[in-house]
Motif scaffolding. Structure first.
Motif, PDB file in Angstrom:
ATOM      1  N   MET A  23      45.936  35.027  10.937  1.00  0.00           N
ATOM      2  CA  MET A  23      45.854  35.394   9.390  1.00  0.00           C
ATOM      3  C   MET A  23      47.313  35.882   9.201  1.00  0.00           C
ATOM      4  SD  MET A  23      42.926  35.220   8.291  1.00  0.00           S
ATOM      5  CE  MET A  23      42.138  36.373   7.316  1.00  0.00           C
ATOM      6  N   GLU A  24      48.223  36.242  10.079  1.00  0.00           N
ATOM      7  CA  GLU A  24      49.473  36.687  10.074  1.00  0.00           C
ATOM      8  C   GLU A  24      50.139  35.390   9.658  1.00  0.00           C
ATOM      9  OE1 GLU A  24      50.746  39.497  11.383  1.00  0.00           O
ATOM     10  OE2 GLU A  24      52.813  39.018  10.279  1.00  0.00           O
ATOM     11  N   ASP A  25      50.032  34.210  10.047  1.00  0.00           N
ATOM     12  CA  ASP A  25      50.585  32.935   9.694  1.00  0.00           C
ATOM     13  C   ASP A  25      50.267  32.632   8.279  1.00  0.00           C
ATOM     14  OD1 ASP A  25      51.522  32.451  12.320  1.00  0.00           O
ATOM     15  OD2 ASP A  25      49.730  31.259  12.863  1.00  0.00           O
ATOM     16  N   ILE A  26      49.313  32.870   7.798  1.00  0.00           N
ATOM     17  CA  ILE A  26      48.884  32.402   6.643  1.00  0.00           C
ATOM     18  C   ILE A  26      49.523  33.349   5.454  1.00  0.00           C
ATOM     19  CG2 ILE A  26      46.986  32.282   4.826  1.00  0.00           C
ATOM     20  CD1 ILE A  26      45.040  31.662   7.393  1.00  0.00           C
ATOM     21  N   ALA A  27      49.499  34.938   5.927  1.00  0.00           N
ATOM     22  CA  ALA A  27      50.044  35.954   4.983  1.00  0.00           C
ATOM     23  C   ALA A  27      51.439  35.584   4.794  1.00  0.00           C
ATOM     24  CB  ALA A  27      49.800  37.075   5.508  1.00  0.00           C
ATOM     25  N   GLU A  28      52.147  35.346   6.010  1.00  0.00           N
ATOM     26  CA  GLU A  28      53.626  35.036   6.099  1.00  0.00           C
ATOM     27  C   GLU A  28      53.748  34.005   4.995  1.00  0.00           C
ATOM     28  OE1 GLU A  28      56.624  34.048   9.469  1.00  0.00           O
ATOM     29  OE2 GLU A  28      55.123  35.364   9.863  1.00  0.00           O
ATOM     30  N   LYS A  29      53.086  32.655   5.112  1.00  0.00           N
ATOM     31  CA  LYS A  29      53.361  31.427   4.260  1.00  0.00           C
ATOM     32  C   LYS A  29      53.106  31.682   2.782  1.00  0.00           C
ATOM     33  CE  LYS A  29      53.453  27.177   3.117  1.00  0.00           C
ATOM     34  NZ  LYS A  29      54.757  26.352   3.129  1.00  0.00           N
ATOM     35  N   ALA A  30      52.121  32.604   2.690  1.00  0.00           N
ATOM     36  CA  ALA A  30      51.978  33.012   1.173  1.00  0.00           C
ATOM     37  C   ALA A  30      52.839  33.983   0.704  1.00  0.00           C
ATOM     38  CB  ALA A  30      50.315  33.448   1.150  1.00  0.00           C
ATOM     39  N   GLN A  31      53.673  34.681   1.796  1.00  0.00           N
ATOM     40  CA  GLN A  31      54.364  35.970   1.189  1.00  0.00           C
ATOM     41  C   GLN A  31      53.771  36.941   0.950  1.00  0.00           C
ATOM     42  OE1 GLN A  31      57.839  35.268   1.989  1.00  0.00           O
ATOM     43  NE2 GLN A  31      58.804  34.137   0.453  1.00  0.00           N
ATOM     44  N   HIS A  40      40.754  39.348  -0.694  1.00  0.00           N
ATOM     45  CA  HIS A  40      39.924  38.204  -1.149  1.00  0.00           C
ATOM     46  C   HIS A  40      38.916  37.571  -0.581  1.00  0.00           C
ATOM     47  CE1 HIS A  40      42.782  38.599  -4.844  1.00  0.00           C
ATOM     48  NE2 HIS A  40      43.556  38.914  -4.155  1.00  0.00           N
ATOM     49  N   PHE A  41      39.098  37.486   0.646  1.00  0.00           N
ATOM     50  CA  PHE A  41      38.147  36.540   1.539  1.00  0.00           C
ATOM     51  C   PHE A  41      37.189  37.084   2.484  1.00  0.00           C
ATOM     52  CE2 PHE A  41      41.758  34.157  -0.233  1.00  0.00           C
ATOM     53  CZ  PHE A  41      40.925  33.042  -0.838  1.00  0.00           C
ATOM     54  N   GLY A  42      37.628  38.262   2.825  1.00  0.00           N
ATOM     55  CA  GLY A  42      36.436  39.175   3.781  1.00  0.00           C
ATOM     56  C   GLY A  42      36.872  38.875   5.236  1.00  0.00           C
ATOM     57  N   SER A  43      37.118  37.540   5.634  1.00  0.00           N
ATOM     58  CA  SER A  43      37.230  37.186   6.937  1.00  0.00           C
ATOM     59  C   SER A  43      37.847  36.249   7.200  1.00  0.00           C
ATOM     60  CB  SER A  43      35.702  37.417   7.674  1.00  0.00           C
ATOM     61  OG  SER A  43      35.146  36.114   7.597  1.00  0.00           O
ATOM     62  N   GLU A  45      36.731  33.653   8.901  1.00  0.00           N
ATOM     63  CA  GLU A  45      35.862  32.280   8.725  1.00  0.00           C
ATOM     64  C   GLU A  45      35.581  32.036   7.234  1.00  0.00           C
ATOM     65  OE1 GLU A  45      32.061  33.147  10.570  1.00  0.00           O
ATOM     66  OE2 GLU A  45      33.076  33.251  12.596  1.00  0.00           O
ATOM     67  N   LEU A  46      35.339  33.256   6.492  1.00  0.00           N
ATOM     68  CA  LEU A  46      35.110  32.926   5.021  1.00  0.00           C
ATOM     69  C   LEU A  46      36.182  32.405   4.347  1.00  0.00           C
ATOM     70  CD1 LEU A  46      33.237  36.329   4.212  1.00  0.00           C
ATOM     71  CD2 LEU A  46      32.175  33.956   4.269  1.00  0.00           C
ATOM     72  N   LEU A  47      37.535  32.716   4.903  1.00  0.00           N
ATOM     73  CA  LEU A  47      38.688  31.849   3.875  1.00  0.00           C
ATOM     74  C   LEU A  47      38.620  30.499   4.499  1.00  0.00           C
ATOM     75  CD1 LEU A  47      41.465  31.813   2.780  1.00  0.00           C
ATOM     76  CD2 LEU A  47      42.483  32.993   4.854  1.00  0.00           C
ATOM     77  N   PHE A  48      38.295  30.286   5.653  1.00  0.00           N
ATOM     78  CA  PHE A  48      38.319  29.037   6.049  1.00  0.00           C
ATOM     79  C   PHE A  48      37.298  27.941   5.301  1.00  0.00           C
ATOM     80  CE2 PHE A  48      37.021  25.321   8.886  1.00  0.00           C
ATOM     81  CZ  PHE A  48      38.459  24.796   8.893  1.00  0.00           C
ATOM     82  N   GLU A  49      36.314  28.773   5.153  1.00  0.00           N
ATOM     83  CA  GLU A  49      35.016  28.287   4.389  1.00  0.00           C
ATOM     84  C   GLU A  49      35.596  27.833   3.073  1.00  0.00           C
ATOM     85  OE1 GLU A  49      30.902  30.288   5.868  1.00  0.00           O
ATOM     86  OE2 GLU A  49      31.282  30.139   3.780  1.00  0.00           O
ATOM     87  N   ALA A  50      36.086  28.552   2.437  1.00  0.00           N
ATOM     88  CA  ALA A  50      36.562  28.268   1.042  1.00  0.00           C
ATOM     89  C   ALA A  50      37.695  27.403   0.824  1.00  0.00           C
ATOM     90  CB  ALA A  50      37.687  29.742   0.798  1.00  0.00           C
TER      91      ALA A  50
END
Lengths: 188, 188, 188, 188
Positions: A23-31, A40-43, A45-50
DNA sequence: GATGAATGAGTTTTCATTCAT
DNA sequence: TATGAATGAAAACTCATTCAT
């Protein structure tokens, strides 16, 4: 905001895979902060689903119009379909991640979506093959649905090979040969 | 002892996948200590490598004899090869995981092994196709090696679909249809 | 055999320090098995003790003869002693490792040895200074033993700086200046 | 919070030494989770680096004002400097550990900091000695910088001996004798 | 909505030590 | 004497998740 996160997630998941992406990686990429991902996504798994859901929506939207070209030779349509499919999935790399059996065990949601899409594809191809048979363009002894399933399975199977980083361009030319073999293989 | 560990590792990796399998899991399955895993294999990566290597050794061992049947029709040999390949890899589930893009990205340690085997397969198929051409059993305009590569890629691609838990038996019959399409697709 | 192990242990401990050195490292260096280390020395602690003990034996053996040169100027003897001490300890790097306070807590054995050696050194230097005073070569107001202790402490303190890898040669020349200051500082 | 962790780390490292201190130990001392240590400092090495950095900041802050006392006799300033240095480092036990050869070998991450401070000290002492020479208070044949380096090295070397648990008070009086020797040793 | 800080459960890895042969 | 194999306790580190602000 949600979209920005979704995009960053899609990019990062496709680059590192589900497990190697934090999640760190993603947050960093998105700034953005990790917290906002959870807001926004809860977890994870749910983020990946989206992410996967988004990609599959693009896939079906892109393929639908092709099957409407009933005026063309069925082999021609099949060829167009195969090419378009490869092209779209090239931009839907996370869908790949879900291909692994063990992945499903905990993600029945994705399993369901994938089954639905596969069924839709098989149905479309079946129709196409039937038209081809009627127009006497094709020769397929036995159950047509089975042929449709084989073709879909075959295309699904090629996906991993095609999305190996940087391999797409090299493999694209091979794809022509494959289409040729198949086209001839099902022709009258 | 090493073998016992290797077997437990193979089983567990294939069940949960590389990431979801912990060294703990494997040690437990083998009824041995985690330490012994490190004594024999050094790291999780190297253990996985050993597992995959074992699986691929079985693959080549099983396929070698088939290519020696030079008296048969080349299409017949190809069919035998395809069937045998599926059968062996059915029991090589860990090899599968290495084909996934996201895995590929982070674990280059298997590249060598995989590339070697693929090259060996392409070479064998190339020879076979050449013989088929000479015997005028096949018709393949253009570069033969490309056809061989396409066929290997296609078979590699089918693997994930085939090894979905419990799906093998259902899909086995589809495979016949695929072989038929291909055989016809490359025949004179 | 014991000697071979002892030598390998000495080398490796001095290179990596006590904690960063594993029994594995030592066994590898000695081209012997870990088991033999335990056969000969019982434990890592005892092995380290043996190494340090060996080094200290060499130290005292090398320094003894110097204090017998009663015919020389006491400042001259002190200089010889300081130089010899540095030279010998250069080859007793593990003794260094024991200088750290926290190290002692669990190694009272080493503590005792070190205290003994220090006391011996202080006694020798005391004698030397007394002779120097009597011969009116030196001027030392107050307790002579304290001066001796200061000198030993000073030399002990310099050790770590001198044994930084590759620093010895660079620092050697500085040592001359230091000896000069001290010699002048205690001269009449 | 970061400060609380830093303090606990400093205390625990100084008590057990770098290797014998576990992140667990520190977290427990700080009544915080191990995770927070990693959140704030990233790794054990970086945490230790932060601890040492803090200690050295205190050192330079304490020494700066002393070198400004240009009106005093240079020997007097040197004496003040030596005393202050000992006093401050008495409370900087972790810096000590970094001076040990075996530590040095494996942890180069502190090199920069240490080198900087040492250079700063040598420079300050050099200036001081030059002033002393000009005021004809001192007599130093040869390169002044070398004398400065020798003095700093000497002080650095004394540190381990001085910070043996509980030994400081006993050794403090010895320090006076040392200062006396040195002062005389460099005087005109 | 958004974030920085904090957490704790779980993971890989290390390594001194034991022991059967 | 010597060794290769095995062990288990402890260590460093990761990371999804929570939450006060």
């Amino acid at each position: 905001m949600r979209d920005k996160l979704l995009e960053a997630a899609g990019f990062t998941f496709s680059k590192f895979g589900y497990y190697k992406t934090s999640m760190e990686d993603i947050a960093e990429k998105a700034q953005k902060s990790k917290g906002s991902l959870y807001y926004h996504f809860g977890s994870k798994e749910l983020l990946f689903e989206a992410v996967v859901f988004e990609e599959l929506k693009r896939l079906t939207n892109a393929l639908k119009p092709i099957f409407d070209k009933t005026d063309l030779d069925s082999r021609q349509v099949l060829k167009l379909y195969m090419l378009k499919r490869m092209e779209v999935l090239r931009n839907a790399p996370n869908y790949q991640e879900t291909l692994r059996p063990s992945f499903y065990e905990h993600y029945t949601f994705l399993d369901q979506i994938k089954t639905q899409i596969t069924e839709w594809e098989v149905m479309q191809i079946s129709k196409l093959l039937k038209q081809g048979l009627m127009k006497e363009e094709l020769e397929l002894p036995g159950d047509i649905t089975v042929y449709a399933q084989v073709l879909v399975m075959l295309l699904q199977g090629l996906e991993p090979n095609f999305y190996l980083k940087g391999e797409y361009d090299r493999l694209e030319s091979y794809f022509d040969n494959l289409i040729q073999i198949i086209t001839k293989g099902i022709s009258k």
